[in-house]
Scaffold this motif. Structure first.
Motif, PDB file in Angstrom:
ATOM      1  N   PRO A 228      40.038  18.595  48.147  1.00 14.59           N
ATOM      2  CA  PRO A 228      40.880  19.773  47.896  1.00 14.59           C
ATOM      3  C   PRO A 228      40.615  20.414  46.537  1.00 14.59           C
ATOM      4  CG  PRO A 228      42.183  18.048  48.908  1.00 14.59           C
ATOM      5  CD  PRO A 228      40.850  17.434  48.570  1.00 14.59           C
ATOM      6  N   THR A 229      40.390  19.586  45.515  1.00 15.61           N
ATOM      7  CA  THR A 229      40.092  20.118  44.185  1.00 15.61           C
ATOM      8  C   THR A 229      38.774  20.874  44.189  1.00 15.61           C
ATOM      9  OG1 THR A 229      41.309  18.343  43.092  1.00 15.61           O
ATOM     10  CG2 THR A 229      39.671  19.509  41.774  1.00 15.61           C
ATOM     11  N   VAL A 230      37.770  20.297  44.840  1.00 12.10           N
ATOM     12  CA  VAL A 230      36.458  20.941  44.929  1.00 12.10           C
ATOM     13  C   VAL A 230      36.574  22.281  45.653  1.00 12.10           C
ATOM     14  CG1 VAL A 230      34.162  20.753  45.960  1.00 12.10           C
ATOM     15  CG2 VAL A 230      35.180  18.778  44.812  1.00 12.10           C
ATOM     16  N   LEU A 231      37.332  22.317  46.720  1.00 11.81           N
ATOM     17  CA  LEU A 231      37.500  23.552  47.484  1.00 11.81           C
ATOM     18  C   LEU A 231      38.227  24.615  46.659  1.00 11.81           C
ATOM     19  CD1 LEU A 231      38.439  22.009  50.951  1.00 11.81           C
ATOM     20  CD2 LEU A 231      36.301  23.182  50.367  1.00 11.81           C
ATOM     21  N   ARG A 232      39.243  24.203  45.902  1.00 10.76           N
ATOM     22  CA  ARG A 232      39.938  25.158  45.027  1.00 10.76           C
ATOM     23  C   ARG A 232      38.991  25.740  43.983  1.00 10.76           C
ATOM     24  NH1 ARG A 232      44.153  21.380  44.752  1.00 10.76           N
ATOM     25  NH2 ARG A 232      43.466  20.824  42.646  1.00 10.76           N
ATOM     26  N   GLU A 233      38.153  24.877  43.419  1.00 14.19           N
ATOM     27  CA  GLU A 233      37.218  25.340  42.391  1.00 14.19           C
ATOM     28  C   GLU A 233      36.231  26.352  42.959  1.00 14.19           C
ATOM     29  OE1 GLU A 233      35.533  21.706  41.051  1.00 14.19           O
ATOM     30  OE2 GLU A 233      37.197  21.233  39.689  1.00 14.19           O
ATOM     31  N   HIS A 234      35.710  26.071  44.144  1.00 17.06           N
ATOM     32  CA  HIS A 234      34.770  27.001  44.760  1.00 17.06           C
ATOM     33  C   HIS A 234      35.475  28.290  45.178  1.00 17.06           C
ATOM     34  CE1 HIS A 234      31.007  24.795  44.831  1.00 17.06           C
ATOM     35  NE2 HIS A 234      31.676  23.695  45.145  1.00 17.06           N
ATOM     36  N   ALA A 235      36.709  28.179  45.615  1.00 16.16           N
ATOM     37  CA  ALA A 235      37.466  29.376  45.986  1.00 16.16           C
ATOM     38  C   ALA A 235      37.684  30.268  44.768  1.00 16.16           C
ATOM     39  CB  ALA A 235      38.809  28.981  46.600  1.00 16.16           C
ATOM     40  N   ALA A 236      38.050  29.669  43.634  1.00 13.06           N
ATOM     41  CA  ALA A 236      38.264  30.444  42.410  1.00 13.06           C
ATOM     42  C   ALA A 236      36.967  31.104  41.952  1.00 13.06           C
ATOM     43  CB  ALA A 236      38.822  29.542  41.313  1.00 13.06           C
ATOM     44  N   ALA A 237      35.858  30.376  42.061  1.00 14.31           N
ATOM     45  CA  ALA A 237      34.567  30.940  41.666  1.00 14.31           C
ATOM     46  C   ALA A 237      34.178  32.105  42.575  1.00 14.31           C
ATOM     47  CB  ALA A 237      33.492  29.855  41.706  1.00 14.31           C
ATOM     48  N   LEU A 238      34.430  31.959  43.870  1.00 12.71           N
ATOM     49  CA  LEU A 238      34.115  33.027  44.818  1.00 12.71           C
ATOM     50  C   LEU A 238      34.962  34.266  44.538  1.00 12.71           C
ATOM     51  CD1 LEU A 238      32.609  33.975  47.347  1.00 12.71           C
ATOM     52  CD2 LEU A 238      34.395  32.883  48.736  1.00 12.71           C
ATOM     53  N   LEU A 239      36.237  34.067  44.236  1.00 13.33           N
ATOM     54  CA  LEU A 239      37.114  35.190  43.897  1.00 13.33           C
ATOM     55  C   LEU A 239      36.622  35.910  42.644  1.00 13.33           C
ATOM     56  CD1 LEU A 239      40.571  33.519  44.569  1.00 13.33           C
ATOM     57  CD2 LEU A 239      39.684  35.527  45.763  1.00 13.33           C
ATOM     58  N   ALA A 240      36.189  35.135  41.658  1.00 12.61           N
ATOM     59  CA  ALA A 240      35.704  35.732  40.414  1.00 12.61           C
ATOM     60  C   ALA A 240      34.450  36.565  40.649  1.00 12.61           C
ATOM     61  CB  ALA A 240      35.429  34.639  39.386  1.00 12.61           C
ATOM     62  N   GLU A 241      33.617  36.116  41.567  1.00  9.44           N
ATOM     63  CA  GLU A 241      32.351  36.801  41.820  1.00  9.44           C
ATOM     64  C   GLU A 241      32.500  38.006  42.744  1.00  9.44           C
ATOM     65  OE1 GLU A 241      29.523  34.017  43.342  1.00  9.44           O
ATOM     66  OE2 GLU A 241      29.978  32.538  41.784  1.00  9.44           O
TER      67      GLU A 241
ATOM     68  N   GLY B 256      35.740  38.924  44.571  1.00 11.43           N
ATOM     69  CA  GLY B 256      37.070  39.451  44.830  1.00 11.43           C
ATOM     70  C   GLY B 256      37.610  39.014  46.182  1.00 11.43           C
ATOM     71  N   LEU B 257      38.738  39.598  46.548  1.00 18.48           N
ATOM     72  CA  LEU B 257      39.415  39.211  47.779  1.00 18.48           C
ATOM     73  C   LEU B 257      38.807  39.823  49.038  1.00 18.48           C
ATOM     74  CD1 LEU B 257      43.194  39.299  46.807  1.00 18.48           C
ATOM     75  CD2 LEU B 257      42.041  37.414  47.979  1.00 18.48           C
ATOM     76  N   ALA B 258      38.170  40.957  48.892  1.00 18.21           N
ATOM     77  CA  ALA B 258      37.742  41.727  50.068  1.00 18.21           C
ATOM     78  C   ALA B 258      36.844  40.929  51.002  1.00 18.21           C
ATOM     79  CB  ALA B 258      37.044  43.010  49.628  1.00 18.21           C
ATOM     80  N   THR B 259      35.942  40.123  50.444  1.00 13.89           N
ATOM     81  CA  THR B 259      34.997  39.378  51.280  1.00 13.89           C
ATOM     82  C   THR B 259      35.270  37.876  51.261  1.00 13.89           C
ATOM     83  OG1 THR B 259      33.427  39.243  49.429  1.00 13.89           O
ATOM     84  CG2 THR B 259      33.205  41.109  50.941  1.00 13.89           C
ATOM     85  N   PHE B 260      36.428  37.474  50.759  1.00 11.47           N
ATOM     86  CA  PHE B 260      36.745  36.050  50.658  1.00 11.47           C
ATOM     87  C   PHE B 260      36.892  35.443  52.050  1.00 11.47           C
ATOM     88  CE2 PHE B 260      39.560  32.419  50.306  1.00 11.47           C
ATOM     89  CZ  PHE B 260      39.056  31.755  49.195  1.00 11.47           C
ATOM     90  N   SER B 261      36.312  34.252  52.246  1.00 10.66           N
ATOM     91  CA  SER B 261      36.437  33.579  53.540  1.00 10.66           C
ATOM     92  C   SER B 261      36.383  32.070  53.347  1.00 10.66           C
ATOM     93  CB  SER B 261      35.320  34.009  54.497  1.00 10.66           C
ATOM     94  OG  SER B 261      34.069  33.489  54.076  1.00 10.66           O
TER      95      SER B 261
END
Length: 211
Positions: free
Chosen positions: A11-24, A26-31
């Motif tokens: 779960p921690t790893v997934l949160r970290e990757h999610a935050a990195a994806l959002l930073a790169e 944004g929300l529009a293409t988040f999956s």
């Protein structure tokens, strides 16, 4: 597929990757699928741990508020006991969080995509506000709860607005003698804090003159 993540820390790893994806991106293409791909796990893993996109974004937002509490606590400790210094320090800590954790900050205040009834998110957002309210009350002085709340919101709104401007512009343009002069967000935070503190002191002076 990577098997380096055991069940306890995924779960921690997934949160970290999610935050990195959002930073790169944004929300529009988040999956969830892209988060899973970056983590090197099954595409079903994020949903297994967080239930949905909203569940993962909520976890990222909660972590963002936890980081904000930690940053503000460190800043207040470094500022020492002086209320004025602490008032300024908590504003700078907020700005610093947006610079170092842009992915988290994208969802911390997005009521439309996160669940604010989530226990962790509710807890850490309340903790963050409590630090702000306590720090603000210390400089404003003896006022009722409603006035203290409004003062805290004014400080929060101003600093938050400056961070939003910095997201779009490297500096914020100010007018000095009719000429635009660039100002950093940190400079504006410091100047606004000084204005607020000066106004408070003037009010106290009037009260002393006219009891």
């Amino acid at each position: 597929m990577s098997t380096s993540y055991h069940h306890g820390n995924l779960p921690t790893v997934l949160r970290e990757h999610a935050a990195a994806l959002l930073a790169e991106q944004g929300l529009a293409t988040f999956s969830l699928r892209e988060v899973a791909r970056r983590a090197g796990v099954s595409h079903a893993a994020p949903a297994h741990h967080f239930g949905s996109v909203g569940g993962l974004l909520t976890a990222v937002a909660a972590e963002g508020f936890r980081l904000l509490v930690a940053a503000c606590t460190d800043a207040l400790d470094a500022a020492g006991p002086d209320p004025d210094a602490r008032f300024s320090a908590i504003g700078h800590a907020y700005v610093a969080l947006w610079r170092t954790n842009p992915g988290h900050c994208q969802v911390m205040f997005r009521y439309d995509v996160v669940d604010y009834h989530d226990d962790d998110l509710h807890h850490w957002s309340d903790e963050a506000y409590a630090l702000l309210a306590t720090t603000t009350r210390a400089v404003v002085g003896e006022i009722d709860d409603r006035a203290a709340h409004r003062s805290a919101l004014l400080w929060w709104s101003t600093v938050h607005g400056l961070t939003q401007l910095e997201t779009s512009f490297a500096t914020v343009s100010t007018e000095v003698a009719g000429q635009p002069e660039p100002a950093t967000t940190d400079e504006l935070v410091e100047e606004f804090a000084a204005m607020v503190l000066h106004g408070i002191e003037r009010g106290r002076s009037r009260q002393r003159r006219d009891p």
